[in-house]
Design a protein around this motif. Structure first.
Motif, PDB file in Angstrom:
ATOM      1  N   VAL A   1       0.846  -1.192   0.000  1.00 59.70           N
ATOM      2  CA  VAL A   1       0.000   0.000   0.000  1.00 59.70           C
ATOM      3  C   VAL A   1       0.884   1.245   0.000  1.00 59.70           C
ATOM      4  N   LEU A   2       1.902   1.248   0.849  1.00 57.62           N
ATOM      5  CA  LEU A   2       2.821   2.389   0.921  1.00 57.62           C
ATOM      6  C   LEU A   2       3.567   2.577  -0.399  1.00 57.62           C
ATOM      7  N   ALA A   3       4.014   1.476  -0.987  1.00 60.84           N
ATOM      8  CA  ALA A   3       4.729   1.566  -2.267  1.00 60.84           C
ATOM      9  C   ALA A   3       3.843   2.174  -3.348  1.00 60.84           C
ATOM     10  N   VAL A   4       2.572   1.765  -3.386  1.00 63.07           N
ATOM     11  CA  VAL A   4       1.643   2.312  -4.386  1.00 63.07           C
ATOM     12  C   VAL A   4       1.401   3.796  -4.117  1.00 63.07           C
ATOM     13  N   ALA A   5       1.265   4.156  -2.849  1.00 65.59           N
ATOM     14  CA  ALA A   5       1.055   5.572  -2.494  1.00 65.59           C
ATOM     15  C   ALA A   5       2.236   6.420  -2.950  1.00 65.59           C
ATOM     16  N   LEU A   6       3.435   5.953  -2.693  1.00 66.26           N
ATOM     17  CA  LEU A   6       4.628   6.709  -3.087  1.00 66.26           C
ATOM     18  C   LEU A   6       4.757   6.806  -4.602  1.00 66.26           C
ATOM     19  N   ARG A   7       4.400   5.740  -5.267  1.00 66.93           N
ATOM     20  CA  ARG A   7       4.542   5.675  -6.719  1.00 66.93           C
ATOM     21  C   ARG A   7       3.495   6.504  -7.453  1.00 66.93           C
ATOM     22  N   THR A   8       2.295   6.602  -6.877  1.00 66.08           N
ATOM     23  CA  THR A   8       1.186   7.210  -7.615  1.00 66.08           C
ATOM     24  C   THR A   8       0.717   8.558  -7.089  1.00 66.08           C
ATOM     25  N   GLY A   9       1.026   8.877  -5.845  1.00 63.01           N
ATOM     26  CA  GLY A   9       0.536  10.119  -5.277  1.00 63.01           C
ATOM     27  C   GLY A   9      -0.799   9.977  -4.572  1.00 63.01           C
ATOM     28  N   TYR A  10      -1.385   8.784  -4.581  1.00 60.10           N
ATOM     29  CA  TYR A  10      -2.631   8.562  -3.847  1.00 60.10           C
ATOM     30  C   TYR A  10      -2.309   8.490  -2.360  1.00 60.10           C
ATOM     31  N   SER A  11      -3.262   8.917  -1.536  1.00 62.17           N
ATOM     32  CA  SER A  11      -3.022   8.917  -0.096  1.00 62.17           C
ATOM     33  C   SER A  11      -3.082   7.497   0.459  1.00 62.17           C
ATOM     34  N   THR A  12      -2.237   7.226   1.437  1.00 59.18           N
ATOM     35  CA  THR A  12      -2.233   5.895   2.057  1.00 59.18           C
ATOM     36  C   THR A  12      -3.557   5.633   2.768  1.00 59.18           C
ATOM     37  N   GLU A  13      -4.154   6.670   3.346  1.00 58.48           N
ATOM     38  CA  GLU A  13      -5.424   6.500   4.054  1.00 58.48           C
ATOM     39  C   GLU A  13      -6.518   6.039   3.104  1.00 58.48           C
ATOM     40  N   TRP A  14      -6.545   6.645   1.915  1.00 59.73           N
ATOM     41  CA  TRP A  14      -7.559   6.255   0.952  1.00 59.73           C
ATOM     42  C   TRP A  14      -7.276   4.860   0.405  1.00 59.73           C
ATOM     43  N   LEU A  15      -6.020   4.567   0.060  1.00 54.46           N
ATOM     44  CA  LEU A  15      -5.685   3.245  -0.453  1.00 54.46           C
ATOM     45  C   LEU A  15      -5.987   2.165   0.579  1.00 54.46           C
ATOM     46  N   GLU A  16      -5.686   2.449   1.834  1.00 50.71           N
ATOM     47  CA  GLU A  16      -5.861   1.474   2.907  1.00 50.71           C
ATOM     48  C   GLU A  16      -7.334   1.252   3.238  1.00 50.71           C
ATOM     49  N   ALA A  17      -8.071   2.348   3.461  1.00 50.91           N
ATOM     50  CA  ALA A  17      -9.423   2.209   3.999  1.00 50.91           C
ATOM     51  C   ALA A  17     -10.496   2.978   3.247  1.00 50.91           C
TER      52      ALA A  17
END
Length: 143
Positions: A48-64
């Motif tokens: 999840v963190l790797a995708v957030a760093l790579r894409t600019g999406y927030s970890t909170e949104w990706l996670e939950a």
């Protein structure tokens, strides 16, 4: 695209993947691993963190699914998984073949949109090749 109400769907949206198999390739994991995550409804935090760093999406949104989805990127700015794969393949070509591909792309771009959209690929147009006919067993002495 996958359902954005679940974590796998949000990761697929962020990476612009159209299937779980494509997501697995993007995250460099086995397809069975990605399907297991989907069944479990949970992806390990490191991905999840790797995708957030790579894409600019927030970890909170990706996670939950909480908060704003994207911190920055405008729609269409990030290349799709398919585009990234093509770029990787292109970079692996020698200089001559890169020029050939550039010319092909230029020629395709110059065609009217209707022609390229309606023209099926050769592989799609041809019926599946018929299975080779089994050869009759040779008898001893036949040539």
């Amino acid at each position: 695209m996958a359902d954005e109400l679940n974590q796998i769907g949000r990761l697929m949206r962020a990476l612009r993947c159209e299937s779980i198999a494509e997501l697995a390739r993007e995250l460099d994991v086995g397809v069975s691993t990605a399907y297991a995550w989907s069944a479990r409804g949970k992806v390990p935090n490191e991905y999840v963190l790797a995708v957030a760093l790579r894409t600019g999406y927030s970890t909170e949104w990706l996670e939950a699914g909480v908060g704003k989805a994207a911190a920055a990127p405008a729609t269409g700015d990030a290349p799709t998984a398919r585009e990234r794969a093509l770029l990787t393949d292109f970079r692996g070509l020698d200089e001559f073949n890169k020029r050939v591909m550039e010319r092909v792309a230029f020629a395709l771009h110059a065609l009217p949109a209707q022609v390229t959209a309606d023209a099926p690929l050769q592989a799609e147009a041809e019926p599946a090749k018929k299975a080779a006919k089994p050869r009759a067993a040779k008898r001893i002495g036949d040539r």
